[in-house]
Scaffold this motif. Structure first.
Motif, PDB file in Angstrom:
ATOM      1  N   HIS A 601       0.870  -1.177   0.000  1.00 21.07           N
ATOM      2  CA  HIS A 601       0.000   0.000   0.000  1.00 21.07           C
ATOM      3  C   HIS A 601       0.905   1.224   0.000  1.00 21.07           C
ATOM      4  O   HIS A 601       2.003   1.197   0.562  1.00 21.07           O
ATOM      5  CB  HIS A 601      -0.893   0.035   1.246  1.00 21.07           C
ATOM      6  CG  HIS A 601      -1.957  -1.034   1.237  1.00 21.07           C
ATOM      7  ND1 HIS A 601      -2.999  -1.024   0.349  1.00 21.07           N
ATOM      8  CD2 HIS A 601      -2.112  -2.142   2.012  1.00 21.07           C
ATOM      9  CE1 HIS A 601      -3.768  -2.090   0.575  1.00 21.07           C
ATOM     10  NE2 HIS A 601      -3.243  -2.798   1.571  1.00 21.07           N
ATOM     11  N   CYS A 637      -4.196   5.947  -0.417  1.00 25.26           N
ATOM     12  CA  CYS A 637      -3.287   4.886  -0.856  1.00 25.26           C
ATOM     13  C   CYS A 637      -2.980   5.108  -2.328  1.00 25.26           C
ATOM     14  O   CYS A 637      -3.871   5.329  -3.149  1.00 25.26           O
ATOM     15  CB  CYS A 637      -3.941   3.526  -0.647  1.00 25.26           C
ATOM     16  SG  CYS A 637      -2.989   2.189  -1.400  1.00 25.26           S
ATOM     17  N   CYS A 641      -4.719  -1.309  -5.173  1.00 22.83           N
ATOM     18  CA  CYS A 641      -4.600  -2.552  -4.417  1.00 22.83           C
ATOM     19  C   CYS A 641      -5.839  -3.430  -4.470  1.00 22.83           C
ATOM     20  O   CYS A 641      -5.782  -4.602  -4.130  1.00 22.83           O
ATOM     21  CB  CYS A 641      -4.240  -2.228  -2.975  1.00 22.83           C
ATOM     22  SG  CYS A 641      -5.355  -1.026  -2.226  1.00 22.83           S
ATOM     23  N   MET A 648      -9.746   3.996  -0.690  1.00 20.72           N
ATOM     24  CA  MET A 648      -8.779   3.859   0.405  1.00 20.72           C
ATOM     25  C   MET A 648      -8.170   5.235   0.684  1.00 20.72           C
ATOM     26  O   MET A 648      -7.116   5.593   0.158  1.00 20.72           O
ATOM     27  CB  MET A 648      -7.708   2.839   0.005  1.00 20.72           C
ATOM     28  CG  MET A 648      -6.915   2.320   1.190  1.00 20.72           C
ATOM     29  SD  MET A 648      -6.024   0.825   0.767  1.00 20.72           S
ATOM     30  CE  MET A 648      -5.037   0.649   2.248  1.00 20.72           C
TER      31      MET A 648
HETATM   32 CU   LIG Z   1      -4.132   0.224  -1.094  1.00 28.04          CU
END
Ligand SMILES: [Cu+2]
Length: 681
Positions: A601, A637, A641, A648
């Motif tokens: 991340h 982030c 991901c 995120m």
């Molecule tokens: Cu992430």
């Protein structure tokens, strides 16, 4: 272009220096308006080239290759034969892509006695060795500008150690591992006046000849962990030390260095350092040197240099400042060092797999001398000396010379071996690779490269067991090989098939910055050891949090805020933070809770003056942020991901200095449930 190169190759080497310059000028002037030039580039390429380099989607390459990044201070990893770029490993240069040199954990890696130095000029990667063969454990690389040697761990592909080299200036002749990683050896390119107190003296530049000295450093390698320790140095005459290589087999106790500027010219070296017909190959018996260092010939002087190491469990780099260095003087250590006359401003010194033939490539010489290790031993025994320099015996040229490779081409630079009795030398000026036989020293094949090759590399071609299948040419000029990209073009590597009698050009691939040298190794020696993620329960970072319930935001003293947060698909905890004030120094300690492969991340926050930080699964990384005005700042982030990666994200509220807004943090709760929020309104 082809025609020009072909014509040029046919010119007799002795008459061709002028022609070479002229051809170089023609290259400079050559232009290609279609931008594609497919007809020209296809010429000279093997008809089966496409299938020879084709690695089907989903299949893996046969080899890892590690190319130095030159002036970008990094190493790039390519798969061969495809030429696929797999990774860029930052070493001496900050890397915004993953926060190397920006994160609090990695900053110490770039500390030196000159302060924080976030750049260097990285020239030579060398793989660690066991029994004279690459063992796939570590890659050593040199920082040329601010003398440093770094170690990359090939289980994680990250830089884990950097050793600054004292009494050195221009750490070019570096780093050269011995056959069992006993030492990594580094020589100085620039000689300097040492003040014997850990610095250089303030002396007149006219005193080059009397006062300037070079140094060769012996870095001891821990055979299990790879840790480096500067054991001792040899203070050597004030030449320029260019390249080196260790012996093998019968010569494995020795390491050889090319030198130029034996004239000791202090200015206009392009003329001054090219006066003598011969410079020197310096031969050092490193085993004997280590013995002298143990047995009372050693001196010690004050020094000041940094040793930076990444702790495996905290994933944090720490610096130690070393204050002493031990050194030997060659004049006090008989039998340790000899000089072999070598024509003329030599660059590469390369020892063949048998350990008997030492090939010296003199960039201005018209032949390539091959010295014999056994003749060198004889000459030492018989004292076949031709005077001495600084107490170091000079051996007679004829007494150590085995043969000369005649009319090899122009500007020989560097040689490697295929393990089948052949040597391959790069020719800078005539832009070609020349293949010659070690049995009778005759040239048997040549192939043009595009253009102006520096080093070449055969996987294991500098070890006891080369893999004589491919050769990579690292070229300095790319003109017309790729689509134009403005004034600066990518440098280029070329893959050449050397499995048969005739060399065959297979592939061009652009490189990241300037590859001076490379190493390659069979994938199966490295791939099985690759770390997939760090174990969370082994994470000993002081600010790691291993479950979401343990996250915290605390104020330390007046103006430090410590945010200990977690990241897991697809949220950060906490994702709402209040109580930060303008001018606070905020440390975001982000622990990636994932325990799966390939799920880093990233963490970035608006207005940060550094970069993102990229956190590997199981690890903790820290981004420092000092908000300069009040407001609400998003963070998020950066590494895609999951399907909800875009979600995120989080907010941090910054209030004016002295505000009464209390510290509060939460994730997934309604605002009124945030502890302390009521008080802030
Ligand atoms: Cu992430």
């Amino acid at each position: 272009m082809e025609t020009l190169i072909n014509k040029f190759r046919k010119v007799a080497p002795k008459a061709a220096m002028v022609m070479a310059v002229a051809a170089g000028a023609a290259l400079q002037g050559c232009s290609n308006t279609d931008g594609g030039n497919t007809s020209a580039t296809a010429e000279g390429v093997a008809s089966d080239a496409a299938s020879a380099v084709y690695v089907a989607p989903g299949k893996h390459d046969e080899l890892y290759s590690f190319l130095s990044g030159g002036f970008n201070g990094q190493v790039s990893v390519y798969g061969l034969p495809s030429g696929r770029l797999l990774k860029i490993i930052p070493v001496f240069t900050q890397h915004g892509e993953n926060g190397y040199g920006y994160s609090e954990e990695s900053k110490a890696m770039l500390m030196t006695s000159h302060g924080f130095v976030p750049w260097d000029d990285l020239h030579h990667p060398k793989l660690s060795r066991t029994d004279g063969q690459t063992d796939g454990r570590w890659l050593f690389v040199n920082g040329n500008n601010t003398p440093r040697v770094a170690r990359i761990d090939l289980t994680t592909f990250e830089t884990v150690e950097i050793m600054e080299i004292p009494n050195s200036a221009g750490n070019h002749c570096s780093p050269y591992p011995t056959n069992n990683n006993e030492y990594v050896i580094a020589g100085t390119r620039f000689s300097v006046p040492l003040d014997m107190k850990g610095g250089t003296s303030d002396v007149s530049l006219d005193k080059y000849e009397e006062e300037f000295r070079g140094s060769i450093s012996f870095i001891k390698i821990d055979k299990d962990k790879g840790d480096m320790d500067l054991d001792f140095q040899i203070l050597v005459p004030g030449f320029d030390y260019d390249l080196a290589n260790g012996g093998k087999g019968p010569s494995e106790d020795w390491v050889f260095f090319t030198t130029y500027n034996s004239e000791k010219a202090g200015t206009l070296k392009e003329v001054g350092a090219s006066q003598n017909d011969k410079d020197f190959l310096a031969a050092v018996n490193w085993k004997l040197a280590a013995k002298y260092a143990k047995e009372g010939k050693i001196h010690e002087m004050p020094a000041n240099y940094y040793h930076n190491k990444l702790d495996k469990d905290t994933h944090t780099a720490q610096s130690t400042v070393k204050k002493k260095v031990r050194y030997l003087l060659p004049e006090e250590c008989p039998g340790m060092m000899y000089l072999l006359p070598a024509p003329k401003s030599p660059h590469g010194i390369d020892v063949d797999p048998s350990g008997e033939n030492m090939v010296v490539s003199g960039k201005l010489a018209s032949a390539i001398p091959v010295f014999s290790f056994s003749k060198m031993q004889e000459a030492i025994k018989n004292k076949a000396f031709d005077g001495e320099k600084n107490g170091i015996p000079v051996l007679k040229y004829e007494a150590v010379l085995k043969a000369e490779v005649k009319e090899p081409g122009l500007g020989p630079l560097h040689t490697e071996f295929d393990g089948k009795g052949n040597a391959y030398t790069s020719m800078f000026v005539s832009s070609e690779v020349v293949k010659w036989k070690l049995s009778d020293f005759t040239v048997v094949d040549r192939i043009p490269v595009y253009y102006s090759i520096g080093h070449l590399m055969i996987p294991g071609g500098d070890t006891k067991e080369p893999l004589g299948k491919y050769l990579v040419a690292m070229n300095k000029i790319t003109k017309d090989r790729y689509l134009p990209t403005g004034p600066e073009l990518a440098h280029s590597a070329q893959l050449i098939d050397i499995s048969g009698e005739k060399m065959k050009l297979l592939l061009d691939f652009p490189t990241v910055a300037e590859p001076h040298y490379a190493q390659a190794i069979r994938a199966e020696k490295v791939a099985p050891n690759s770390v997939k993620f760090h174990k969370l329960d082994e994470n000993k970072h002081a600010h790691a949090v291993k479950k979401e319930a343990d996250v915290s935001v605390t104020r330390e003293g007046k103006n430090v805020i410590r945010v200990k947060m977690t990241a897991i698909r697809s949220h950060m905890t906490p994702d709402n933070i209040e109580g930060v004030q303008v001018g606070d120094t905020v440390y975001f300690h982000v622990t990636n809770l994932e325990q799966d492969w390939d799920v880093p991340h990233g963490f970035a926050i608006l207005g940060a003056n550094n970069a993102e930080t990229l956190i590997m699964p199981g690890a903790t990384q820290t981004l420092k942020w000092v908000p300069k005005k009040e407001g609400v700042y998003p963070f998020y982030c950066t590494d895609f991901c999951s399907a909800l990666h875009q979600e995120m994200q989080g907010y941090i509220r910054v209030s004016p200095k002295g505000s009464k807004t209390p510290i509060a943090f939460s994730t997934g709760k309604k605002k009124q449930n945030i502890p302390g929020v009521a008080a802030s309104h």
